[in-house]
Write an enzyme that holds these catalytic residues in place. Sequence first.
Site, mmCIF file in Angstrom:
data_model
loop_
_atom_site.group_PDB
_atom_site.id
_atom_site.type_symbol
_atom_site.label_atom_id
_atom_site.label_comp_id
_atom_site.label_asym_id
_atom_site.label_seq_id
_atom_site.Cartn_x
_atom_site.Cartn_y
_atom_site.Cartn_z
ATOM 1 N N GLU A 1 7.033 18.873 -18.279
ATOM 2 C CA GLU A 1 6.297 16.981 -18.335
ATOM 3 C C GLU A 1 5.739 17.424 -16.307
ATOM 4 O OE1 GLU A 1 10.230 15.269 -18.742
ATOM 5 O OE2 GLU A 1 9.678 15.662 -20.984
ATOM 6 N N TYR B 1 11.514 9.757 -19.974
ATOM 7 C CA TYR B 1 11.871 11.543 -20.280
ATOM 8 C C TYR B 1 12.850 12.559 -20.237
ATOM 9 C CZ TYR B 1 12.635 10.335 -15.208
ATOM 10 O OH TYR B 1 13.630 10.156 -13.763
ATOM 11 N N CYS C 1 10.502 6.811 30.629
ATOM 12 C CA CYS C 1 11.181 6.102 29.223
ATOM 13 C C CYS C 1 9.419 5.019 29.063
ATOM 14 C CB CYS C 1 11.451 5.628 29.503
ATOM 15 S SG CYS C 1 12.189 4.497 28.175
ATOM 16 N N CYS D 1 11.795 1.578 29.507
ATOM 17 C CA CYS D 1 12.806 1.165 31.020
ATOM 18 C C CYS D 1 12.161 1.407 32.002
ATOM 19 C CB CYS D 1 14.093 1.025 30.552
ATOM 20 S SG CYS D 1 14.517 2.452 30.730
ATOM 21 N N LYS E 1 7.974 21.827 -7.255
ATOM 22 C CA LYS E 1 7.311 20.455 -6.548
ATOM 23 C C LYS E 1 6.161 20.993 -5.967
ATOM 24 C CE LYS E 1 11.174 17.617 -5.134
ATOM 25 N NZ LYS E 1 11.697 16.696 -4.225
ATOM 26 N N ARG F 1 20.785 4.723 -10.562
ATOM 27 C CA ARG F 1 21.224 6.234 -10.548
ATOM 28 C C ARG F 1 22.823 5.797 -9.392
ATOM 29 N NH1 ARG F 1 18.576 10.848 -9.467
ATOM 30 N NH2 ARG F 1 19.154 12.628 -9.295
ATOM 31 N N CYS G 1 18.364 0.573 28.125
ATOM 32 C CA CYS G 1 17.219 0.593 27.887
ATOM 33 C C CYS G 1 16.849 -0.347 26.465
ATOM 34 C CB CYS G 1 16.979 2.472 27.174
ATOM 35 S SG CYS G 1 15.230 2.268 26.874
ATOM 36 N N SER H 1 21.133 16.056 -11.129
ATOM 37 C CA SER H 1 19.391 15.810 -10.195
ATOM 38 C C SER H 1 18.651 17.457 -10.368
ATOM 39 C CB SER H 1 19.585 15.196 -8.832
ATOM 40 O OG SER H 1 20.285 16.330 -8.129
ATOM 41 N N LEU H 2 17.907 17.511 -10.177
ATOM 42 C CA LEU H 2 17.400 18.341 -10.736
ATOM 43 C C LEU H 2 16.986 19.974 -9.347
ATOM 44 C CD1 LEU H 2 13.894 17.245 -12.811
ATOM 45 C CD2 LEU H 2 16.416 18.284 -13.839
ATOM 46 N N ASP I 1 10.276 15.140 1.968
ATOM 47 C CA ASP I 1 11.178 15.700 0.534
ATOM 48 C C ASP I 1 12.146 16.795 0.627
ATOM 49 O OD1 ASP I 1 10.747 14.371 -2.432
ATOM 50 O OD2 ASP I 1 11.588 13.983 -0.271
ATOM 51 N N ASP J 1 7.262 10.189 -9.151
ATOM 52 C CA ASP J 1 7.527 9.956 -8.332
ATOM 53 C C ASP J 1 8.375 8.703 -7.270
ATOM 54 O OD1 ASP J 1 9.253 10.670 -5.896
ATOM 55 O OD2 ASP J 1 7.580 10.821 -4.674
ATOM 56 N N CYS K 1 15.858 9.108 27.380
ATOM 57 C CA CYS K 1 15.976 8.668 28.250
ATOM 58 C C CYS K 1 17.688 8.434 28.220
ATOM 59 C CB CYS K 1 15.331 6.864 27.948
ATOM 60 S SG CYS K 1 15.860 5.973 29.067
ATOM 61 N N LYS L 1 6.678 15.559 -12.805
ATOM 62 C CA LYS L 1 7.407 14.980 -12.413
ATOM 63 C C LYS L 1 7.012 13.566 -11.224
ATOM 64 C CE LYS L 1 11.581 16.118 -9.898
ATOM 65 N NZ LYS L 1 11.716 15.086 -8.542
HETATM 66 S S1 IVH Z 1 14.623 15.302 -16.094
HETATM 67 C C1 IVH Z 1 19.235 16.180 -15.692
HETATM 68 N N1 IVH Z 1 12.192 14.469 -15.970
HETATM 69 O O1 IVH Z 1 13.203 13.527 -10.389
HETATM 70 C C2 IVH Z 1 17.661 16.138 -15.633
HETATM 71 N N2 IVH Z 1 13.259 14.005 -14.142
HETATM 72 O O2 IVH Z 1 15.280 15.484 -9.390
HETATM 73 C C3 IVH Z 1 17.128 14.549 -15.796
HETATM 74 N N3 IVH Z 1 11.706 12.768 -12.363
HETATM 75 O O3 IVH Z 1 16.582 11.822 -11.415
HETATM 76 C C4 IVH Z 1 16.094 14.435 -15.337
HETATM 77 N N4 IVH Z 1 10.340 12.837 -13.577
HETATM 78 O O4 IVH Z 1 14.782 10.521 -11.062
HETATM 79 C C5 IVH Z 1 13.423 14.413 -15.689
HETATM 80 N N5 IVH Z 1 10.069 14.480 -16.556
HETATM 81 C C6 IVH Z 1 11.058 14.550 -15.824
HETATM 82 C C7 IVH Z 1 11.029 13.831 -14.302
HETATM 83 C C8 IVH Z 1 11.890 13.710 -13.549
HETATM 84 C C9 IVH Z 1 10.725 12.552 -12.716
HETATM 85 C C10 IVH Z 1 13.085 12.422 -11.421
HETATM 86 C C11 IVH Z 1 14.727 11.928 -11.577
HETATM 87 C C12 IVH Z 1 15.094 13.324 -11.610
HETATM 88 C C13 IVH Z 1 14.883 13.782 -10.596
HETATM 89 C C14 IVH Z 1 15.491 14.753 -10.805
#
Ligand code: IVH
Length: 668
Positions: free
Chosen positions: A113, A225, A406, A409, A312, A136, A430, A83-84, A34, A117, A424, A115
Amino acid sequence: MTTKNIQEQIAELRHQLDEHNYNYYVLSHPSISDYEFDILLKELEKLEAENPEFFDSNSPTQRVGSDLNKEFEQVRHQYPMLSLSNSYSEEELRDFDQKIRKLTDQNFEYVCELKYDGTSISLQYKNGILFRAITRGDGTLGDDVTANVKTIRSIPLKLKGTGFPDEFEIRGEILLPFSEFERINQDREEEGEAPFANPRNAASGTLKSQKSSVVAERKLDAYFYYMLGENLPTDGHLENMMAAREWGFKISPDTEKCGNIDEVVTFIRKWNQKRYDLPVATDGIVIKVNSLSLQQYLGTTAKSPRWAIAYKYKAEQASTILQSVSYQVGRTGAVTPVANLDPVLLAGTTVKRASLHNADIIKNLDLHMGDTVFVEKGGEIIPKIVGVDATTRHPMAQAVDFIRNCPECGTALIRKEGEAAHYCPNEDGCPPQIKGKMEHFIGRKAMNIDGLGAETIDLLYNEGLIRNIADLYELRKEQISQLERLGDKSAERILKSLDESRLVPFEKVLFALGIRFVGETVAKILANRLINIETIESASLEELTAIDEIGGRIAESVRLYFSNQGNIQLVERLKEKGLQMQIDEESLANRSEKLSGLTIIISGTFEKNSRDDLKKMIEQNGGKNVSSISKNTSYLLAGNNIGPSKLEKAEKLNIPIISEDDFLKMID
Ligand code: IVH
């Protein structure tokens, strides 16, 4: 840097990111971490922001990634799933804090909080009953996976207590606990199936399963969350989460309020190691402004809220011994060295192999057989070797020497100037390259052949039934149905889908051919500009590079492809089989050069057409879409609810503002 260079760099980054997205979302086989993905994405975002003239609505920066699956009904999210934005250092967090403080004088609190995965999910409740569960998807549309979600024990189907709004949404993460992940993978290995790469892929794979009974067996879990809707209990995010806990949702017990960014940093440090004691995977911390009214005031960008950021964690390292190096040949002929290691436990899973990427990496590491090496895993993906402990090396240890031929081949490998990978060159002889081309051809974004996958291609190839993509269209039912694990039903499905692929639009056919550097976007540009395969086949380097966004490298690759007689014959055969080799009538009829030379930025919402349709119209009429205003922008096409800052900027730069009707008049 010259404009052309920037343009090529942008095209290359888009291509790379598209490939990685495909590996991640479609194949469930991530090829980079990531972190590395984010670095590439940020680089592209930066280049695009600095060079708005190269805007492309299909750029990987323009979407949050897609997990849409055509087997499920697709529904529109009531609120887009954003997304964040990511950060990797305390410094970036402090910047985030500063930005908010510049926007408000108000005192406020953060909530930290974990995060999680896994794979995100949005649940809609009506009168306390689970109404719908949506993945999503691309952030706007998602798959309706309600039936599957209902099997997840920790998700309440009917809410407890009182005080919940009549209608609201709650979002969270669906996860597969480590213990379940290991159990499922053991079962799979025993049954000869490929194990899941990590708990996240296992969770998303399971959620998309066609049989909800399979989902039920796999003990998924879910943490929530984020609550959305009108009439939420309080103005505090954390307080609302506490209410949700009373209603029956699983809310992380590890969430904390922080009064300032220093406390946030302390929280982050606390969980750096501690997170490995949790039963599920986490890859960072999410920091949110607690007050909903302040959240609303701060607002969102197109992709992520300004009131939240993800931190992260850096990947964890472990040391082990290098046993040997093997080499894999990919679809493009690129040869990837892979290190075979003494098994070592790393971030919750056992690591036996690591990617070495290319010969330069091996050389820079000064890698020797039997070396003690450091491996790192970014978010439970393919681990990589990041260092060598030369002090413990045996004096007679042999340096790792990149192979010269290779492994598949035997052809002598080549390395083009300026490129890191060995190739190759035996494209047409191949086996992994031939099979890889076919896999690409049948892929979802290409010809989208239902029922055919890498395994079936492998079987068909090994049985000598197909040698190239055109052979697919000559397959007979009995040839397919006699194969292992296939029967009449699958054979019929494959043949039907092949038959239907005759309607796949030209731009996708062009992409499906697998010409190097001709990704989805480039294929679209070539198709729209040159209209049919004959023109593309005979276009000179000059004619190709004269097209906006087509650089020298792409042009050369197209020329190289069509200078091969075998490829010309292949295309000829595909044409005979009835595949689309020119753009459709409608696109042809709608083409014009009325907007040639004009760059247009679209903002707001429109009454007669969707933004995507308007963007398409701009392209079809020879104009260019851009994402940010500069003095070179020709028009601002403004809809309803357009942001005041955009309007202001347009006025300041004297850029004409036009309405949807003005625009339609321009092209009509
Ligand atoms: S808040 C608008 N809180 O991370 C923001 N996301 O990169 C809504 N995720 O799509 C997301 N833990 O799938 C939020 N404590 C947390 C999270 C969380 C995991 C994931 C979630 C989101 C992604 C964003």
